[in-house]
Design a protein around this motif. Structure first.
Motif, PDB file in Angstrom:
ATOM      1  N   PHE A  95      54.752  28.362  38.134  1.00  0.00           N
ATOM      2  CA  PHE A  95      54.225  27.004  38.209  1.00  0.00           C
ATOM      3  C   PHE A  95      54.302  26.259  36.871  1.00  0.00           C
ATOM      4  CE2 PHE A  95      51.873  28.537  42.080  1.00  0.00           C
ATOM      5  CZ  PHE A  95      52.466  27.647  42.961  1.00  0.00           C
ATOM      6  N   THR A  96      54.414  26.987  35.766  1.00  0.00           N
ATOM      7  CA  THR A  96      54.555  26.332  34.472  1.00  0.00           C
ATOM      8  C   THR A  96      55.844  25.505  34.465  1.00  0.00           C
ATOM      9  OG1 THR A  96      53.376  28.117  33.345  1.00  0.00           O
ATOM     10  CG2 THR A  96      54.765  26.693  31.977  1.00  0.00           C
ATOM     11  N   GLY A  97      55.724  24.258  34.199  1.00  0.00           N
ATOM     12  CA  GLY A  97      56.889  23.378  34.188  1.00  0.00           C
ATOM     13  C   GLY A  97      57.009  22.518  35.430  1.00  0.00           C
ATOM     14  N   ILE A  98      56.441  22.981  36.564  1.00  0.00           N
ATOM     15  CA  ILE A  98      56.510  22.166  37.784  1.00  0.00           C
ATOM     16  C   ILE A  98      55.133  21.702  38.228  1.00  0.00           C
ATOM     17  CG2 ILE A  98      58.616  23.280  38.610  1.00  0.00           C
ATOM     18  CD1 ILE A  98      56.884  24.837  40.596  1.00  0.00           C
ATOM     19  N   ALA A  99      54.093  22.179  37.548  1.00  0.00           N
ATOM     20  CA  ALA A  99      52.731  21.811  37.931  1.00  0.00           C
ATOM     21  C   ALA A  99      51.886  21.689  36.664  1.00  0.00           C
ATOM     22  CB  ALA A  99      52.135  22.842  38.888  1.00  0.00           C
ATOM     23  N   ASP A 100      50.678  21.214  36.856  1.00  0.00           N
ATOM     24  CA  ASP A 100      49.745  21.051  35.746  1.00  0.00           C
ATOM     25  C   ASP A 100      49.057  22.389  35.500  1.00  0.00           C
ATOM     26  OD1 ASP A 100      48.003  20.171  33.832  1.00  0.00           O
ATOM     27  OD2 ASP A 100      46.640  19.204  35.259  1.00  0.00           O
ATOM     28  N   VAL A 101      49.600  23.188  34.578  1.00  0.00           N
ATOM     29  CA  VAL A 101      49.043  24.510  34.282  1.00  0.00           C
ATOM     30  C   VAL A 101      48.234  24.425  32.995  1.00  0.00           C
ATOM     31  CG1 VAL A 101      49.561  26.918  33.792  1.00  0.00           C
ATOM     32  CG2 VAL A 101      50.975  25.644  35.424  1.00  0.00           C
ATOM     33  N   PRO A 102      46.930  24.636  33.055  1.00  0.00           N
ATOM     34  CA  PRO A 102      46.100  24.543  31.847  1.00  0.00           C
ATOM     35  C   PRO A 102      46.489  25.604  30.821  1.00  0.00           C
ATOM     36  CG  PRO A 102      44.745  24.544  33.834  1.00  0.00           C
ATOM     37  CD  PRO A 102      46.131  24.929  34.245  1.00  0.00           C
ATOM     38  N   HIS A 103      46.378  25.258  29.576  1.00  0.00           N
ATOM     39  CA  HIS A 103      46.579  26.200  28.471  1.00  0.00           C
ATOM     40  C   HIS A 103      45.390  26.071  27.522  1.00  0.00           C
ATOM     41  CE1 HIS A 103      50.738  27.308  29.492  1.00  0.00           C
ATOM     42  NE2 HIS A 103      50.887  26.034  29.860  1.00  0.00           N
ATOM     43  N   PRO A 104      44.884  27.139  26.997  1.00  0.00           N
ATOM     44  CA  PRO A 104      45.289  28.513  27.303  1.00  0.00           C
ATOM     45  C   PRO A 104      44.648  29.030  28.594  1.00  0.00           C
ATOM     46  CG  PRO A 104      43.528  28.523  25.712  1.00  0.00           C
ATOM     47  CD  PRO A 104      43.842  27.078  25.974  1.00  0.00           C
ATOM     48  N   LEU A 105      44.964  30.271  28.933  1.00  0.00           N
ATOM     49  CA  LEU A 105      44.393  30.924  30.105  1.00  0.00           C
ATOM     50  C   LEU A 105      42.912  31.207  29.867  1.00  0.00           C
ATOM     51  CD1 LEU A 105      45.330  32.297  32.841  1.00  0.00           C
ATOM     52  CD2 LEU A 105      45.430  34.425  31.546  1.00  0.00           C
ATOM     53  N   PRO A 106      42.059  31.000  30.885  1.00  0.00           N
ATOM     54  CA  PRO A 106      40.653  31.396  30.730  1.00  0.00           C
ATOM     55  C   PRO A 106      40.564  32.869  30.317  1.00  0.00           C
ATOM     56  CG  PRO A 106      40.957  30.166  32.755  1.00  0.00           C
ATOM     57  CD  PRO A 106      42.331  30.418  32.207  1.00  0.00           C
ATOM     58  N   PRO A 107      39.619  33.201  29.465  1.00  0.00           N
ATOM     59  CA  PRO A 107      39.566  34.574  28.922  1.00  0.00           C
ATOM     60  C   PRO A 107      39.371  35.614  30.020  1.00  0.00           C
ATOM     61  CG  PRO A 107      37.539  33.386  28.451  1.00  0.00           C
ATOM     62  CD  PRO A 107      38.514  32.374  28.977  1.00  0.00           C
ATOM     63  N   ILE A 108      40.014  36.764  29.804  1.00  0.00           N
ATOM     64  CA  ILE A 108      39.834  37.899  30.714  1.00  0.00           C
ATOM     65  C   ILE A 108      38.596  38.653  30.257  1.00  0.00           C
ATOM     66  CG2 ILE A 108      40.846  40.044  31.566  1.00  0.00           C
ATOM     67  CD1 ILE A 108      43.601  38.820  31.045  1.00  0.00           C
ATOM     68  N   ILE A 109      37.599  38.664  31.096  1.00  0.00           N
ATOM     69  CA  ILE A 109      36.328  39.284  30.737  1.00  0.00           C
ATOM     70  C   ILE A 109      36.200  40.620  31.463  1.00  0.00           C
ATOM     71  CG2 ILE A 109      33.817  39.027  30.755  1.00  0.00           C
ATOM     72  CD1 ILE A 109      34.295  35.978  30.859  1.00  0.00           C
ATOM     73  N   SER A 110      35.981  41.670  30.698  1.00  0.00           N
ATOM     74  CA  SER A 110      35.782  42.988  31.301  1.00  0.00           C
ATOM     75  C   SER A 110      34.322  43.084  31.721  1.00  0.00           C
ATOM     76  CB  SER A 110      36.126  44.097  30.303  1.00  0.00           C
ATOM     77  OG  SER A 110      35.910  45.361  30.878  1.00  0.00           O
ATOM     78  N   ASN A 111      34.064  42.897  32.994  1.00  0.00           N
ATOM     79  CA  ASN A 111      32.671  42.841  33.463  1.00  0.00           C
ATOM     80  C   ASN A 111      32.379  43.880  34.530  1.00  0.00           C
ATOM     81  OD1 ASN A 111      34.223  41.697  35.463  1.00  0.00           O
ATOM     82  ND2 ASN A 111      32.729  40.112  35.970  1.00  0.00           N
ATOM     83  N   LYS A 112      33.050  45.026  34.459  1.00  0.00           N
ATOM     84  CA  LYS A 112      32.821  46.109  35.413  1.00  0.00           C
ATOM     85  C   LYS A 112      32.109  47.263  34.713  1.00  0.00           C
ATOM     86  CE  LYS A 112      35.240  43.872  38.511  1.00  0.00           C
ATOM     87  NZ  LYS A 112      35.546  42.694  37.673  1.00  0.00           N
ATOM     88  N   ALA A 113      31.205  47.897  35.427  1.00  0.00           N
ATOM     89  CA  ALA A 113      30.447  48.998  34.839  1.00  0.00           C
ATOM     90  C   ALA A 113      30.461  50.199  35.769  1.00  0.00           C
ATOM     91  CB  ALA A 113      29.010  48.570  34.565  1.00  0.00           C
ATOM     92  N   SER A 114      30.377  51.377  35.169  1.00  0.00           N
ATOM     93  CA  SER A 114      30.181  52.614  35.913  1.00  0.00           C
ATOM     94  C   SER A 114      28.788  53.126  35.595  1.00  0.00           C
ATOM     95  CB  SER A 114      31.239  53.647  35.499  1.00  0.00           C
ATOM     96  OG  SER A 114      30.992  54.878  36.140  1.00  0.00           O
ATOM     97  N   TYR A 115      27.926  53.129  36.591  1.00  0.00           N
ATOM     98  CA  TYR A 115      26.547  53.553  36.375  1.00  0.00           C
ATOM     99  C   TYR A 115      26.320  55.019  36.723  1.00  0.00           C
ATOM    100  CZ  TYR A 115      25.570  48.560  35.881  1.00  0.00           C
ATOM    101  OH  TYR A 115      25.560  47.253  35.454  1.00  0.00           O
ATOM    102  N   GLY A 116      27.397  55.733  37.054  1.00  0.00           N
ATOM    103  CA  GLY A 116      27.305  57.171  37.285  1.00  0.00           C
ATOM    104  C   GLY A 116      26.765  57.541  38.650  1.00  0.00           C
ATOM    105  N   ALA A 117      26.251  58.754  38.745  1.00  0.00           N
ATOM    106  CA  ALA A 117      25.761  59.295  40.020  1.00  0.00           C
ATOM    107  C   ALA A 117      24.363  58.775  40.315  1.00  0.00           C
ATOM    108  CB  ALA A 117      25.758  60.813  39.972  1.00  0.00           C
ATOM    109  N   ILE A 118      24.148  58.440  41.584  1.00  0.00           N
ATOM    110  CA  ILE A 118      22.843  57.952  42.045  1.00  0.00           C
ATOM    111  C   ILE A 118      22.338  58.928  43.104  1.00  0.00           C
ATOM    112  CG2 ILE A 118      21.594  56.044  43.090  1.00  0.00           C
ATOM    113  CD1 ILE A 118      24.176  54.336  42.234  1.00  0.00           C
ATOM    114  N   LEU A 119      21.213  59.561  42.815  1.00  0.00           N
ATOM    115  CA  LEU A 119      20.644  60.556  43.719  1.00  0.00           C
ATOM    116  C   LEU A 119      19.819  59.875  44.799  1.00  0.00           C
ATOM    117  CD1 LEU A 119      20.091  63.589  44.361  1.00  0.00           C
ATOM    118  CD2 LEU A 119      18.058  63.368  42.888  1.00  0.00           C
ATOM    119  N   MET A 120      20.114  60.211  46.047  1.00  0.00           N
ATOM    120  CA  MET A 120      19.286  59.741  47.154  1.00  0.00           C
ATOM    121  C   MET A 120      18.060  60.657  47.250  1.00  0.00           C
ATOM    122  SD  MET A 120      20.698  57.035  48.492  1.00  0.00           S
ATOM    123  CE  MET A 120      21.180  56.579  46.840  1.00  0.00           C
TER     124      MET A 120
END
Length: 636
Positions: A362-387
């Motif tokens: 799409f770059t060149g044929i459309a309105d592509v914002p620059h720069p790209l919104p930041p890639i945020i690492s927002n995933k977590a591993s909370y480990g084992a959960i005992l029932m």
């Protein structure tokens, strides 16, 4: 004489001035509904003219993407739409699910995660136009294609036709829905540039007057923007309605498809309303993926052909709760909880290779914002959960649910619950007394899957393929229990009118129909989970705990919550609730192996997890930072 002539000239000039002033003033009004124009120049809107789109008289190409607000937590709407804009797209498309907005006949909900106006305004703030696809039928791999289950209380109901019982319900719904969106149309100062008339009606086509009725229903409620229809190639002719622009849906670019569009509507702009970026998954099948390079090549072909395009899906999201749909042609196949769809953004909103390849295109044929919104690492591993705690369904049932009594089985939708609107989703338990053993026959009246118990002893299943079950002999009278799950109503095809769930007819023991049932509605709404919290006696989880039962544990979050995925290895089949939110179904047959848990549904500190396990329970679940959607199979 001259002074008299001067007075006449002054009166004439004054009259002319008033006429001009009136024209100027009156011209600032939109006479469709007498709504004052909010923005100057918003008169023409989006037009289909001479093989191209014009927006306010200027040449315009639609580069769209689909995101469904009802599949994404509200707190993440802006994030997903900013990423859409950053990819180079200029238009958002979304469906509107009737069954969520009118869950009970006459009671409407446009709040919270169903605040359609807020979603559209969010798109506007991001800088996106909107194409609204209001239905009433939406398909979308959503239960009953978005139609509310209470419609099926009418034994004569004919969905998606001009049957009076259906059109009266649609009219009442549209009366409320259109009030939410009419002021958001382009000519009224909003971002909505077009609306769709129903959805893929050519694949249904049961009533030649239906599409005209839907179009009229929109127009009479002050819809003033461009109207469109949407079908695959085979359905184009049957789904077309005069006065609306026909658009087409596909995954592989066949030039003949766009040429066929020209034969239907000469000299009109061409648009692919659904370019399928991936595909959905069914329980027991593979995880479907579509090659990124092949997808981009097809998108490029569409653009080079001069057509507009909408990416379905740009971001799929999740079928939270019990809202997934199903297909039923040769066999019944329920859609999984994840609606990742192998789309341009993942189920949890992460960038994919498809995103970066499309952004480059799409770059060149459309309105592509620059720069790209930041890639945020927002995933977590909370480990084992005992029932840690456990309570059997049989123990807790008497204190939570008042049974209904009926000589015959009653299907889910016609149960006298929810203020007479019936049960929509979840499970229904049917109990009766039997004098002995023998052969139990369902006569194909189980919808969709029943666990069968004698007293509390599990003896097997009944479903579409397993319709006979041997009941062991025993002394005296015993309770026969059928715990029936609605696994999702069909969302596509001509089978919509046959989607009543639970026991839809008699079942037989030794060729004698069973009678005198106690019926428990187990829709597992938030109020049910709240009551379950205070139920007693919860006890420690035994070494070999078996369902149907509820299990409870705690997920501890030390810092700011982050998205995570719950892995239920060692569990068989059921549903997970976190802080009262229904994450959806899991099933060991896959393909899906994790459930998405958004950070917005977590809190710092203690987070309650309740699992309803139908059969074989584990002791722990894992919180991981990576999803597992199953063994991949390429489509196309």
């Amino acid at each position: 004489m001259w002074s008299c002539g001067g007075r006449r000239r002054r009166r004439l000039l004054g009259g002319l001035f008033l006429v001009v002033l009136a024209i100027v003033v009156l011209g600032r009004f939109n006479w469709s509904g007498l709504i004052p124009m909010r923005l100057r120049g918003r008169v023409l809107g989006l037009e289909a003219y001479d093989s191209q789109f014009l927006l306010e008289g200027n040449s315009f190409r639609i580069f769209g993407g689909s995101v469904h607000y009802f599949r994404v937590p509200r707190e993440y709407w802006k994030d997903r739409l900013i990423k859409m804009k950053a990819c180079g797209l200029n238009t958002l498309t979304t469906y509107v699910p009737w069954n969520l907005h009118e869950p009970v006949r006459g009671t409407f909900d446009f709040s919270g995660n169903l605040d359609l106006k807020a979603f559209i305004r969010t798109a506007e703030k991001v800088g996106l136009w909107v194409i609204l696809r209001p239905g009433p039928y939406i398909c979308s791999e959503w239960d009953l294609g978005g139609l509310p289950s209470w419609l099926l209380q009418d034994p004569e109901m004919q969905l998606r036709t001009t049957y009076k019982g259906f059109t009266e319900a649609v009219d009442a719904y549209f009366d409320h829905l259109m009030r939410e969106v009419v002021h958001l149309q382009y000519k009224n100062g909003g971002p909505i540039i077009a609306l769709q008339v129903e959805n893929e009606y050519g694949s249904y086509a049961e009533d030649p007057g239906y599409m005209k009725y839907i179009k009229k229903a929109l127009l009479k409620r002050r819809i003033i923007e461009l109207l469109m229809t949407s079908d695959n190639k085979d359905g184009l002719a049957s789904g077309f309605v005069p006065g609306a622009l026909a658009t087409v849906n596909f995954q592989k670019m066949d030039p003949g498809v766009l040429l066929y569009l020209d034969t239907m509507q000469d000299n009109m702009p061409k648009m692919v309303m659904e370019y399928w970026t991936g595909w959905f998954d069914s329980w027991g099948g593979p995880h479907n993926v579509f090659d990124a390079d092949e997808m981009v090549r097809n998108v490029e072909k569409v653009i080079k052909a001069g057509a507009s395009i909408n990416l379905y899906m740009f971001h799929g999201g999740t079928n939270f709760g019990f809202m997934n749909g199903a297909l039923h042609f040769d066999q019944y196949k329920a859609t999984i909880t994840s609606y990742d769809y192998d789309a341009v953004l993942t189920e949890s909103g992460d960038y994919t290779s498809k995103f970066f390849k499309l952004r480059e295109l799409f770059t060149g044929i459309a309105d592509v914002p620059h720069p790209l919104p930041p890639i945020i690492s927002n995933k977590a591993s909370y480990g084992a959960i005992l029932m840690q705690q456990y309570i059997s369904l049989w123990e807790v049932l008497p204190s939570l649910v008042e049974p209904m009594k009926s000589e015959h089985p009653i299907n889910m939708e016609n149960l006298p619950v929810n203020n007479g609107n019936g049960q929509g989703y979840g499970y229904t338990l049917y109990e009766t007394v039997i004098p002995g053993g023998g052969q139990l026959d369902s006569h194909n009246h189980v919808r969709d899957r029943a666990q069968v118990f004698v007293n509390t002893l599990h003896i097997g299943y009944l479903d579409y393929t397993e319709q006979h079950l041997q009941i062991p002999n025993g002394q005296g009278y015993r309770e026969l229990r059928l715990l029936v799950e609605n696994r999702g109503r069909v969302n596509y095809g001509r089978n919509l009118n046959n989607q009543r769930k639970g026991l839809i007819g008699n079942i037989f023991l030794n060729k004698t129909s069973l009678r005198n049932f106690k019926i428990y509605s187990l829709e597992m709404k938030p109020s049910f989970i709240e009551s379950l919290r205070g139920a007693s006696p919860w006890s420690a989880v035994p070494d070999s705990a078996m369902g149907p039962a509820f299990f409870r544990g705690t997920l501890e979050v030390q810092h700011m919550p982050q998205d995570t995925f719950l892995k239920l290895e060692g569990w068989e089949k059921g549903v997970v609730f976190v802080n009262g939110q229904n994450l959806g179904r899991y099933w060991k047959i896959g393909p899906q192996g994790t459930l998405y848990l958004p950070a917005t549904w977590l809190q710092q500190g203690h987070n309650e997890i309740i699992i309803f396990e139908e059969r074989a329970a584990g002791r722990i679940i894992q919180s991981t930072d990576l999803p597992f959607l199953g063994r991949s199979q390429y489509v196309g």
